[in-house]
Design a protein around this motif. Structure first.
Motif, PDB file in Angstrom:
ATOM      1  N   THR A  63       0.829  -1.202   0.000  1.00 25.91           N
ATOM      2  CA  THR A  63       0.000   0.000   0.000  1.00 25.91           C
ATOM      3  C   THR A  63       0.868   1.259   0.000  1.00 25.91           C
ATOM      4  N   ILE A  64       1.979   1.240   0.729  1.00 27.38           N
ATOM      5  CA  ILE A  64       2.920   2.365   0.698  1.00 27.38           C
ATOM      6  C   ILE A  64       3.490   2.544  -0.703  1.00 27.38           C
ATOM      7  N   LEU A  65       3.826   1.426  -1.357  1.00 24.16           N
ATOM      8  CA  LEU A  65       4.305   1.498  -2.736  1.00 24.16           C
ATOM      9  C   LEU A  65       3.254   2.123  -3.645  1.00 24.16           C
ATOM     10  N   GLY A  66       2.000   1.729  -3.459  1.00 17.31           N
ATOM     11  CA  GLY A  66       0.929   2.319  -4.260  1.00 17.31           C
ATOM     12  C   GLY A  66       0.796   3.805  -4.028  1.00 17.31           C
ATOM     13  N   ASN A  67       0.939   4.230  -2.782  1.00 16.75           N
ATOM     14  CA  ASN A  67       0.879   5.658  -2.478  1.00 16.75           C
ATOM     15  C   ASN A  67       2.010   6.426  -3.154  1.00 16.75           C
ATOM     16  N   ARG A  68       3.183   5.823  -3.205  1.00 12.19           N
ATOM     17  CA  ARG A  68       4.310   6.486  -3.871  1.00 12.19           C
ATOM     18  C   ARG A  68       4.116   6.520  -5.385  1.00 12.19           C
ATOM     19  N   LEU A  69       3.582   5.422  -5.945  1.00 13.32           N
ATOM     20  CA  LEU A  69       3.369   5.400  -7.396  1.00 13.32           C
ATOM     21  C   LEU A  69       2.342   6.449  -7.820  1.00 13.32           C
ATOM     22  N   GLU A  70       1.314   6.616  -7.017  1.00 13.61           N
ATOM     23  CA  GLU A  70       0.282   7.593  -7.364  1.00 13.61           C
ATOM     24  C   GLU A  70       0.766   9.031  -7.212  1.00 13.61           C
ATOM     25  N   ASN A  71       1.884   9.219  -6.501  1.00 15.43           N
ATOM     26  CA  ASN A  71       2.399  10.571  -6.269  1.00 15.43           C
ATOM     27  C   ASN A  71       3.802  10.752  -6.836  1.00 15.43           C
ATOM     28  N   VAL A  72       4.116   9.999  -7.885  1.00 14.30           N
ATOM     29  CA  VAL A  72       5.410  10.186  -8.540  1.00 14.30           C
ATOM     30  C   VAL A  72       5.512  11.596  -9.097  1.00 14.30           C
ATOM     31  N   ILE A  73       4.417  12.109  -9.670  1.00 16.04           N
ATOM     32  CA  ILE A  73       4.356  13.471 -10.193  1.00 16.04           C
ATOM     33  C   ILE A  73       3.308  14.223  -9.383  1.00 16.04           C
ATOM     34  N   LYS A  74       3.718  15.248  -8.671  1.00 11.78           N
ATOM     35  CA  LYS A  74       2.815  15.987  -7.804  1.00 11.78           C
ATOM     36  C   LYS A  74       2.400  17.333  -8.375  1.00 11.78           C
ATOM     37  N   ASP A  75       3.282  17.998  -9.126  1.00 13.73           N
ATOM     38  CA  ASP A  75       2.943  19.336  -9.615  1.00 13.73           C
ATOM     39  C   ASP A  75       1.919  19.246 -10.733  1.00 13.73           C
ATOM     40  N   GLY A  76       1.249  20.341 -10.973  1.00 12.58           N
ATOM     41  CA  GLY A  76       0.204  20.379 -11.983  1.00 12.58           C
ATOM     42  C   GLY A  76       0.627  20.989 -13.296  1.00 12.58           C
ATOM     43  N   ASP A  77       1.920  21.109 -13.529  1.00 17.56           N
ATOM     44  CA  ASP A  77       2.413  21.702 -14.770  1.00 17.56           C
ATOM     45  C   ASP A  77       2.190  20.731 -15.917  1.00 17.56           C
ATOM     46  N   MET A  78       1.473  21.186 -16.961  1.00 13.75           N
ATOM     47  CA  MET A  78       1.198  20.333 -18.112  1.00 13.75           C
ATOM     48  C   MET A  78       2.273  20.439 -19.191  1.00 13.75           C
ATOM     49  N   ASN A  79       3.273  21.286 -18.997  1.00 19.84           N
ATOM     50  CA  ASN A  79       4.376  21.359 -19.954  1.00 19.84           C
ATOM     51  C   ASN A  79       5.350  20.214 -19.663  1.00 19.84           C
ATOM     52  N   VAL A  80       5.187  19.137 -20.391  1.00 15.95           N
ATOM     53  CA  VAL A  80       5.929  17.914 -20.110  1.00 15.95           C
ATOM     54  C   VAL A  80       7.188  17.887 -20.950  1.00 15.95           C
ATOM     55  N   ASP A  81       8.295  17.626 -20.289  1.00 24.04           N
ATOM     56  CA  ASP A  81       9.570  17.440 -20.976  1.00 24.04           C
ATOM     57  C   ASP A  81       9.838  15.934 -20.993  1.00 24.04           C
ATOM     58  N   ILE A  82       9.610  15.333 -22.143  1.00 17.64           N
ATOM     59  CA  ILE A  82       9.740  13.883 -22.208  1.00 17.64           C
ATOM     60  C   ILE A  82      11.184  13.437 -22.375  1.00 17.64           C
ATOM     61  N   TYR A  83      12.089  14.374 -22.669  1.00 17.89           N
ATOM     62  CA  TYR A  83      13.509  14.025 -22.804  1.00 17.89           C
ATOM     63  C   TYR A  83      14.347  14.932 -21.899  1.00 17.89           C
ATOM     64  N   PRO A  84      14.133  14.883 -20.586  1.00 15.50           N
ATOM     65  CA  PRO A  84      14.926  15.750 -19.707  1.00 15.50           C
ATOM     66  C   PRO A  84      16.323  15.177 -19.492  1.00 15.50           C
ATOM     67  N   ASN A  85      17.174  16.015 -18.945  1.00 17.81           N
ATOM     68  CA  ASN A  85      18.495  15.558 -18.549  1.00 17.81           C
ATOM     69  C   ASN A  85      18.359  14.559 -17.402  1.00 17.81           C
ATOM     70  N   LYS A  86      19.140  13.486 -17.450  1.00 19.38           N
ATOM     71  CA  LYS A  86      19.012  12.431 -16.451  1.00 19.38           C
ATOM     72  C   LYS A  86      19.253  12.965 -15.050  1.00 19.38           C
ATOM     73  N   ALA A  87      20.162  13.929 -14.919  1.00 22.70           N
ATOM     74  CA  ALA A  87      20.449  14.489 -13.597  1.00 22.70           C
ATOM     75  C   ALA A  87      19.279  15.297 -13.055  1.00 22.70           C
ATOM     76  N   ASN A  88      18.477  15.882 -13.948  1.00 25.51           N
ATOM     77  CA  ASN A  88      17.339  16.696 -13.521  1.00 25.51           C
ATOM     78  C   ASN A  88      16.013  15.949 -13.526  1.00 25.51           C
ATOM     79  N   ASP A  89      16.026  14.682 -13.919  1.00 30.90           N
ATOM     80  CA  ASP A  89      14.791  13.898 -14.010  1.00 30.90           C
ATOM     81  C   ASP A  89      14.450  13.326 -12.630  1.00 30.90           C
ATOM     82  N   LYS A  90      13.738  14.108 -11.826  1.00 26.73           N
ATOM     83  CA  LYS A  90      13.378  13.676 -10.481  1.00 26.73           C
ATOM     84  C   LYS A  90      12.367  12.533 -10.494  1.00 26.73           C
ATOM     85  N   THR A  91      11.450  12.565 -11.475  1.00 29.48           N
ATOM     86  CA  THR A  91      10.445  11.505 -11.534  1.00 29.48           C
ATOM     87  C   THR A  91      11.087  10.148 -11.824  1.00 29.48           C
ATOM     88  N   CYS A  92      12.156  10.158 -12.598  1.00 30.34           N
ATOM     89  CA  CYS A  92      12.854   8.895 -12.874  1.00 30.34           C
ATOM     90  C   CYS A  92      13.468   8.328 -11.601  1.00 30.34           C
TER      91      CYS A  92
END
Length: 531
Positions: free
Chosen positions: A323-352
Motif C-alpha cells: 500500500t505504501i508502494l501504491g501511495n508512492r506510485l500515485e504521487n510520482v508526479i505531484k505538480d500540476g504543470d502540463m508542460n511535459v519534458d519527455i527528454y529531460p536531462n538524467k540528472a534533472n529527471d526527479k520523476t525517474c
C-alpha cells in the motif's frame, strides 16, 4: 541461571517469613556475584584485544617499510574479531550479556510496533521461538517445553495403537486429536528449521517500520495493517481455545459429577482430555497424568496460535508495504504543470529517480514474499494433508454420533476448529494476492502521462512484473486462497450431506421393514385387541 531464577522466586514468595526470604535473597545475590566474576574476565579480555588496533595506530607506522605496513594491516584485520570467552559456544561471557534484561528486543523494535505484536510475542516466548530470544534462553525454554508437548503427541499415538486391540471406538476417537498433534509438531519443527528466515523476516519488518516513520502517511498505513494483525491473532486465539473447551471440560465435569454423586456407573473411572497410554498405574498417578495432559494441550494451543499469528503479521506487514508502494506510485508526479519534458536531462529527471525507488521497493516486496513462501511451503503442504483428513474424519464422526449429542458436539467443534485453521492460513494469502495485483492499478492511477519517457519505461516494467501476482502455496501444489478454501469446504460438506442423507434413508428403511414385518403386525393386532 536456573538457581538465580528459583531462589529469586522463593525469596519473592516467602516475604511473609522474613528470615527465609533473606536466606533465599542472599543465595540469589551469591549466585549473581558468581556469574559476575565469570563475566568480568571475559569482558576484560575482549577490551584488551580491541585495543591492539589502537596500539598499532599510535605507532610511527608511516616511517616503516611497505612490507611492515602489510604485516600491520594483516594484524589489524585479525583484530576486528575480538577474543571472546563463551559458555558452550552459545553464551558470550561479558558485562553486556550479564546486564542484559529479558526485553532486549525493546531496543531493536519500536515500542509501537512491539505493542501490536505483544500478544504474539508472549506466546512465542513461551514456546521458545521468538526470533529475538537469546540462544541460551531458547535452549532453556525448549528443554522444558519441547519434551513436554512432544511427549503428549507420542503418548496419544501410543494410546491410539494400544486401544485398537481392545476397543476400536476409543482408537477412532483419538485419531483426530493425534493428527492435530502431528500438525502442530510440524509447525514447531518448521519454525525451528527455518529460524534464520523467520528472524530475517522480523528484522525486515523492523527496518521497514523505521523507514515508514519518516513520513506520517506511510506510518499510518502500517498502523492500520498491524491493527488488523492484532485483531486476527486475538480472534484466532479465542477460536482455538474456545474449540478446545469441550475437551478440556470433560475431566472436570466428570470428576465434579462423581464428587457430587451425580455420575452413573458407566462413567469413565479415570477421564482424560484425550486418550493416551502413559504406561503407569492410573490409580496411583492419575492426577499427575491429568496435569500433564492439561499443560500439554494448552502448550500445543499456544504453539499453533503463536506461529500462525507470526505468519499473519508477516503478511499484514508486506500488504502495508505494498500500500505504501501504491501511495508512492500515485504521487510520482505531484505538480500540476502540463508542460511535459519527455527528454529531460538524467540528472534533472526527479520523476525517474522516484520511479527507480519504487522499483527497488517493489523488488524488496517480491523478495520478502519469496522468503515467506520458502519458509512455509513445505509445512503448509503437510498441514494441509493432515487438516483435510482431520476435517473429513471429525465430520464423519459427528454425523455418526447424532444419537449422542455431547459426542457429536465435541466432534463438530473439532471440525469447526480445523476449518478455522485452514481459513486462517488462506485469508492472509488471499489478502497478499489481492494487494499484489493492485500494483499495476496504482501505477496507472498516477499522472504517468506527464512523466518522461525514461520514467514511463520504468513504470511499464513494473506493470509487466505485477501481472504475475504473489501467491503462497502448499508444497507448490495447492494455492492458498479463498477460492480453493471454499472449494475444499464445499466438497467436504457435500460428502457429509450425502452421508447424512444415506444415514437417514437407512433409518427409514429399517423402520419400514420393522413395521411391515409379521412380528410387528401381530404385535399391533394384539395391541388393538387389548385396547
Amino acid at each position: 541461571m536456573i538457581g538465580i531464577s528459583f531462589t529469586g522466586f522463593q525469596a519473592a514468595t516467602k516475604l511473609d517469613t522474613l528470615d527465609v526470604a533473606l536466606r533465599y535473597a542472599g543465595f540469589t545475590l551469591t549466585l549473581t556475584f558468581v556469574v559476575f566474576l565469570e563475566s568480568w574476565p571475559g569482558q576484560q579480555l575482549a577490551d584488551h584485544t580491541d585495543r591492539i588496533s589502537e596500539y598499532a595506530g599510535r605507532g610511527k607506522w608511516y616511517q616503516t617499510s611497505l612490507s611492515t605496513r602489510t604485516d600491520l594491516k594483516i594484524m589489524l584485520i585479525r583484530c576486528l574479531k575480538p577474543i571472546q570467552l563463551t559458555a558452550g559456544k552459545l553464551y558470550v561471557l561479558n558485562l553486556e550479556n550479564f546486564s542484559r534484561s529479558d526485553d532486549v528486543e525493546l531496543v531493536e523494535m519500536d515500542d509501537t510496533q512491539l505493542r501490536y505484536m505483544k500478544f504474539t510475542r508472549r506466546l512465542m516466548r513461551i514456546v521458545g521461538q521468538w526470533p529475538h530470544q537469546t540462544k541460551m534462553e531458547k535452549i532453556l525454554v525448549s528443554l522444558v517445553y519441547l519434551p513436554f508437548v512432544l511427549l503428549q503427541a507420542v503418548l496419544q499415538g501410543g494410546g491410539m495403537i494400544a486401544a485398537w486391540n481392545y476397543d476400536s471406538d476409543i482408537a477412532l476417537e483419538n485419531f483426530a486429536p493425534f493428527l492435530v498433534s502431528l500438525m502442530i509438531v510440524v509447525k514447531i519443527v518448521n519454525f525451528i528449521f527455518n529460524s534464520a528466515k523467520m528472524k530475517k523476516l522480523l528484522v525486515t519488518m523492523q527496518d521497514d517500520w523505521r523507514m515508514a516513520m519518516k513520513k506520517d502517511e506511510e506510518i499510518r498505513i502500517l498502523h492500520d495493517y498491524y491493527s488488523i494483525g492484532t485483531l486476527l491473532s486475538k480472534g484466532y486465539a479465542v477460536c482455538v481455545y474456545g474449540s478446545m473447551m469441550p475437551f478440556l471440560m470433560v475431566p472436570v465435569m466428570t470428576l465434579s459429577s462423581r464428587f457430587l454423586g451425580l455420575a452413573g456407573n458407566e462413567t469413565e473411572q479415570y477421564p482424560l482430555i484425550f486418550h493416551a497410554e502413559y504406561f503407569v498405574s492410573m490409580e496411583k498417578y492419575y492426577y499427575f497424568v491429568l496435569i500433564h495432559s492439561y499443560f500439554g494441550t494448552i502448550g500445543f494451543c499456544a504453539a499453533v496460535v503463536g506461529i500462525d499469528s507470526m505468519f499473519v503479521f508477516y503478511v499484514q506487514h508486506i500488504c502495508g508495504v505494498i500500500t505504501i508502494l501504491g501511495n508512492r506510485l500515485e504521487n510520482v508526479i505531484k505538480d500540476g504543470d502540463m508542460n511535459v519534458d519527455i527528454y529531460p536531462n538524467k540528472a534533472n529527471d526527479k520523476t525517474c529517480k522516484l520511479a527507480g525507488d519504487c522499483v527497488i521497493l517493489h523488488n524488496h516486496i517480491l523478495q520478502y514474499s519469496q522468503t515467506i513462501e520458502s519458509a512455509n511451503t513445505v509445512s503448509f503442504f503437510v498441514q494441509l494433508g493432515l487438516n483435510m483428513v482431520c476435517i473429513s474424519f471429525t465430520g464423519f464422526q459427528a454425523v455418526m454420533h447424532l444419537n449422542k449429542p455431547d459426542e457429536a458436539f465435541r466432534y463438530g467443534s473439532f471440525a469447526i476448529a480445523q476449518t478455522c485453521h485452514l481459513l486462517f492460513e488462506s485469508l492472509p494469502a488471499q489478502q497478499l494476492y489481492d494487494h499484489s495485483i493492485r500494483v499495476c492499478e496504482y501505477a496507472a492511477n498516477g499522472s504517468w502521462y506527464r512523466a518522461s519517457l525514461r520514467t514511463r519505461k520504468i513504470l511499464n516494467l513494473m506493470i509487466l512484473r505485477s501481472q504475475t501476482p504473489i501467491q503462497l502455496t502448499a508444497g507448490k501444489f495447492y494455492i492458498l486462497n479463498l477460492e480453493n478454501f471454499s472449494a475444499l469446504i464445499l466438497g467436504i460438506l457435500e460428502s457429509k450431506l450425502s452421508l447424512f442423507t444415506n444415514y437417514i434413508s437407512h433409518i427409514k428403511c429399517l423402520r419400514w421393514y420393522v413395521l411391515r414385518s409379521p412380528i410387528s403386525q401381530s404385535s399391533v393386532q394384539c395391541d388393538d385387541l387389548r385396547s
